[in-house]
Motif scaffolding. Structure first.
Motif, PDB file in Angstrom:
ATOM      1  N   ALA A 106      57.105  -1.713 -53.211  1.00 50.58           N
ATOM      2  CA  ALA A 106      55.642  -1.813 -53.255  1.00 50.58           C
ATOM      3  C   ALA A 106      55.041  -2.069 -51.882  1.00 50.58           C
ATOM      4  O   ALA A 106      53.815  -2.168 -51.766  1.00 50.58           O
ATOM      5  CB  ALA A 106      55.231  -2.935 -54.207  1.00 50.58           C
ATOM      6  N   ARG A 107      55.884  -2.159 -50.841  1.00 53.50           N
ATOM      7  CA  ARG A 107      55.435  -2.409 -49.467  1.00 53.50           C
ATOM      8  C   ARG A 107      54.564  -3.665 -49.408  1.00 53.50           C
ATOM      9  O   ARG A 107      53.375  -3.611 -49.112  1.00 53.50           O
ATOM     10  CB  ARG A 107      54.682  -1.200 -48.919  1.00 53.50           C
ATOM     11  CG  ARG A 107      55.502   0.055 -48.788  1.00 53.50           C
ATOM     12  CD  ARG A 107      56.623  -0.136 -47.773  1.00 53.50           C
ATOM     13  NE  ARG A 107      56.116  -0.490 -46.452  1.00 53.50           N
ATOM     14  CZ  ARG A 107      55.730   0.410 -45.540  1.00 53.50           C
ATOM     15  NH1 ARG A 107      55.804   1.700 -45.836  1.00 53.50           N
ATOM     16  NH2 ARG A 107      55.288   0.026 -44.357  1.00 53.50           N
ATOM     17  N   ARG A 108      55.177  -4.820 -49.647  1.00 52.07           N
ATOM     18  CA  ARG A 108      54.415  -6.054 -49.603  1.00 52.07           C
ATOM     19  C   ARG A 108      55.346  -7.236 -49.336  1.00 52.07           C
ATOM     20  O   ARG A 108      56.551  -7.177 -49.586  1.00 52.07           O
ATOM     21  CB  ARG A 108      53.676  -6.271 -50.928  1.00 52.07           C
ATOM     22  CG  ARG A 108      54.582  -6.373 -52.151  1.00 52.07           C
ATOM     23  CD  ARG A 108      53.785  -6.511 -53.427  1.00 52.07           C
ATOM     24  NE  ARG A 108      54.641  -6.738 -54.588  1.00 52.07           N
ATOM     25  CZ  ARG A 108      54.201  -7.011 -55.805  1.00 52.07           C
ATOM     26  NH1 ARG A 108      52.888  -7.071 -56.026  1.00 52.07           N
ATOM     27  NH2 ARG A 108      55.034  -7.210 -56.803  1.00 52.07           N
ATOM     28  N   PHE A 109      54.748  -8.306 -48.789  1.00 51.93           N
ATOM     29  CA  PHE A 109      55.400  -9.603 -48.662  1.00 51.93           C
ATOM     30  C   PHE A 109      54.838 -10.512 -49.749  1.00 51.93           C
ATOM     31  O   PHE A 109      53.622 -10.548 -49.954  1.00 51.93           O
ATOM     32  CB  PHE A 109      55.132 -10.230 -47.290  1.00 51.93           C
ATOM     33  CG  PHE A 109      55.782  -9.517 -46.141  1.00 51.93           C
ATOM     34  CD1 PHE A 109      57.023  -8.919 -46.275  1.00 51.93           C
ATOM     35  CD2 PHE A 109      55.157  -9.460 -44.905  1.00 51.93           C
ATOM     36  CE1 PHE A 109      57.623  -8.265 -45.205  1.00 51.93           C
ATOM     37  CE2 PHE A 109      55.737  -8.819 -43.834  1.00 51.93           C
ATOM     38  CZ  PHE A 109      56.981  -8.220 -43.972  1.00 51.93           C
ATOM     39  N   VAL A 110      55.700 -11.281 -50.401  1.00 50.53           N
ATOM     40  CA  VAL A 110      55.274 -12.117 -51.519  1.00 50.53           C
ATOM     41  C   VAL A 110      55.676 -13.564 -51.257  1.00 50.53           C
ATOM     42  O   VAL A 110      56.841 -13.842 -50.936  1.00 50.53           O
ATOM     43  CB  VAL A 110      55.887 -11.636 -52.846  1.00 50.53           C
ATOM     44  CG1 VAL A 110      55.437 -12.528 -53.999  1.00 50.53           C
ATOM     45  CG2 VAL A 110      55.521 -10.182 -53.113  1.00 50.53           C
ATOM     46  N   ALA A 111      54.718 -14.465 -51.383  1.00 45.42           N
ATOM     47  CA  ALA A 111      54.984 -15.901 -51.429  1.00 45.42           C
ATOM     48  C   ALA A 111      54.785 -16.333 -52.873  1.00 45.42           C
ATOM     49  O   ALA A 111      53.653 -16.411 -53.361  1.00 45.42           O
ATOM     50  CB  ALA A 111      54.045 -16.664 -50.501  1.00 45.42           C
ATOM     51  N   GLY A 112      55.890 -16.553 -53.580  1.00 42.84           N
ATOM     52  CA  GLY A 112      55.818 -16.817 -55.007  1.00 42.84           C
ATOM     53  C   GLY A 112      55.552 -18.270 -55.347  1.00 42.84           C
ATOM     54  O   GLY A 112      55.216 -19.091 -54.493  1.00 42.84           O
ATOM     55  N   THR A 113      55.744 -18.600 -56.623  1.00 42.02           N
ATOM     56  CA  THR A 113      55.429 -19.926 -57.139  1.00 42.02           C
ATOM     57  C   THR A 113      56.480 -20.940 -56.715  1.00 42.02           C
ATOM     58  O   THR A 113      57.681 -20.660 -56.718  1.00 42.02           O
ATOM     59  CB  THR A 113      55.347 -19.883 -58.675  1.00 42.02           C
ATOM     60  OG1 THR A 113      54.361 -18.943 -59.061  1.00 42.02           O
ATOM     61  CG2 THR A 113      54.981 -21.254 -59.237  1.00 42.02           C
ATOM     62  N   PHE A 114      56.013 -22.125 -56.358  1.00 41.76           N
ATOM     63  CA  PHE A 114      56.870 -23.257 -56.043  1.00 41.76           C
ATOM     64  C   PHE A 114      56.853 -24.179 -57.264  1.00 41.76           C
ATOM     65  O   PHE A 114      55.862 -24.862 -57.516  1.00 41.76           O
ATOM     66  CB  PHE A 114      56.329 -23.980 -54.809  1.00 41.76           C
ATOM     67  CG  PHE A 114      57.217 -25.064 -54.280  1.00 41.76           C
ATOM     68  CD1 PHE A 114      58.527 -24.801 -53.927  1.00 41.76           C
ATOM     69  CD2 PHE A 114      56.737 -26.349 -54.123  1.00 41.76           C
ATOM     70  CE1 PHE A 114      59.348 -25.796 -53.427  1.00 41.76           C
ATOM     71  CE2 PHE A 114      57.548 -27.356 -53.618  1.00 41.76           C
ATOM     72  CZ  PHE A 114      58.849 -27.078 -53.269  1.00 41.76           C
ATOM     73  N   PRO A 115      57.925 -24.203 -58.079  1.00 42.71           N
ATOM     74  CA  PRO A 115      57.847 -24.834 -59.401  1.00 42.71           C
ATOM     75  C   PRO A 115      58.042 -26.339 -59.415  1.00 42.71           C
ATOM     76  O   PRO A 115      57.989 -26.948 -60.477  1.00 42.71           O
ATOM     77  CB  PRO A 115      58.988 -24.149 -60.154  1.00 42.71           C
ATOM     78  CG  PRO A 115      60.006 -23.879 -59.090  1.00 42.71           C
ATOM     79  CD  PRO A 115      59.216 -23.558 -57.840  1.00 42.71           C
ATOM     80  N   ARG A 116      58.272 -26.969 -58.272  1.00 42.98           N
ATOM     81  CA  ARG A 116      58.608 -28.393 -58.283  1.00 42.98           C
ATOM     82  C   ARG A 116      57.483 -29.254 -58.843  1.00 42.98           C
ATOM     83  O   ARG A 116      57.704 -30.142 -59.666  1.00 42.98           O
ATOM     84  CB  ARG A 116      58.976 -28.864 -56.882  1.00 42.98           C
ATOM     85  CG  ARG A 116      59.466 -30.317 -56.830  1.00 42.98           C
ATOM     86  CD  ARG A 116      59.623 -30.794 -55.407  1.00 42.98           C
ATOM     87  NE  ARG A 116      60.579 -29.970 -54.680  1.00 42.98           N
ATOM     88  CZ  ARG A 116      60.667 -29.933 -53.358  1.00 42.98           C
ATOM     89  NH1 ARG A 116      59.828 -30.648 -52.628  1.00 42.98           N
ATOM     90  NH2 ARG A 116      61.562 -29.190 -52.756  1.00 42.98           N
ATOM     91  N   SER A 117      56.255 -28.997 -58.397  1.00 45.02           N
ATOM     92  CA  SER A 117      55.143 -29.837 -58.838  1.00 45.02           C
ATOM     93  C   SER A 117      54.896 -29.701 -60.336  1.00 45.02           C
ATOM     94  O   SER A 117      54.710 -30.694 -61.047  1.00 45.02           O
ATOM     95  CB  SER A 117      53.873 -29.497 -58.050  1.00 45.02           C
ATOM     96  OG  SER A 117      53.546 -28.122 -58.194  1.00 45.02           O
ATOM     97  N   ALA A 118      54.897 -28.467 -60.852  1.00 46.53           N
ATOM     98  CA  ALA A 118      54.680 -28.269 -62.287  1.00 46.53           C
ATOM     99  C   ALA A 118      55.819 -28.856 -63.102  1.00 46.53           C
ATOM    100  O   ALA A 118      55.601 -29.397 -64.195  1.00 46.53           O
ATOM    101  CB  ALA A 118      54.526 -26.781 -62.595  1.00 46.53           C
TER     102      ALA A 118
END
Length: 278
Positions: free
Chosen positions: A80-92
């Motif tokens: 998809a030609r993209r950089f992704v910063a995904g979810t950081f699940p620690r807080s949830a």
């Protein structure tokens, strides 16, 4: 561990915290009343409560979602030609465990009669506490899965996803040059400013990134956004490993230069030593 694994692990540990909270309220409160002097009973009671909530959190943070620095890198999606910063699940995950623990303590406290016995015989009086307990459990189960924060960088612009239902798309040319500035080390935040603001026209239009929910170093994210907002010639390479490596090499120190992909600092050469041979 995968994002799904962390979420499931948080829920499983949360149910353990719920049972611990129920057991604690059932057995510790009567024990506290029998211990003399009263201050010693209160100390034992508080210690037991502290241990009952700390142990599940330690298990989660040690074995399921270990405490470590977030990476100075993006997930590369070359298709998809993209950089992704995904979810950081620690807080949830920690929030879910705390909610389960609170629910367990709440339902047993609500069921305890003045004489110390647990009784749900009066169903009319039990409707409200049982209903609230059900709401707490549903929210706790859903909390790790509802959180879907992400920031996606593409050649055309940036997409900010704060949850499943809220998404903002900003073309690169709409971002004002000169920002975002490097975030503070304590309580970091990344704010994007739009172009077109005029003095006297009210506050500038801004977009706050949910950096606390993202699996990326805030400084690295801010530096990447500033690079592509100010230097259009690099946008075409977004979504490729080559551009990610170049980005990490080009960022100045205040935006995360000298940081390994896993978040650790790169070893610095000793002054006066010869540079490593390639």
């Amino acid at each position: 561990m995968s994002l799904r694994g962390v979420r499931v692990g948080a829920v499983v540990i949360g149910f353990g915290a719920l049972l611990t909270g129920m057991t604690l309220t059932l057995w510790t409160q009567p024990l506290r009343d029998r211990i003399e002097p009263s201050w010693l009973g209160s100390m034992v009671y508080l210690l037991a409560y502290t241990v009952s909530v700390v142990v599940p959190l330690v298990i989660f943070l040690r074995f399921v979602c270990p405490l470590r620095l977030r990476p100075a890198a993006f997930q590369v999606d070359p298709t998809a030609r993209r950089f992704v910063a995904g979810t950081f699940p620690r807080s949830a995950g920690t929030q879910a465990i705390l909610l389960f623990w609170i629910g367990g303590n709440f339902i047993m406290s609500a069921a305890r009669a003045p004489d110390g016995e647990v009784n749900f015989g009066d169903w009319q009086a039990a409707v409200v506490p049982v209903g609230l307990f059900g709401v707490i459990v549903v929210v706790a189960v859903a909390a790790p899965f509802v959180q879907q924060a992400a920031v996606v960088l593409e050649p055309t612009g940036i997409t900010i996803q704060r949850n499943r239902w809220r998404r903002t798309v900003i073309p690169w040319d709409e971002l004002a040059p000169g920002g975002p500035p490097p975030p503070a080390r304590v309580s970091p935040s990344v704010t994007l400013y739009r172009r077109g603001w005029q003095p006297g026209a009210g506050p500038p239009r801004t977009d706050e990134l949910p950096v606390g929910l993202l699996n990326v170093r805030p400084a690295f994210l801010a530096g990447a956004i500033r690079r592509y907002a100010e230097q259009p010639q690099f946008r075409a390479g977004i979504g490729t490993p080559t551009e990610l490596a170049q980005l990490r090499a080009d960022l100045p120190p205040e935006y995360g230069a000298g940081i390994e992909e896993n978040g650790a600092e790169r070893p610095r050469p000793v002054q006066g030593s010869d540079p490593p041979q390639r």
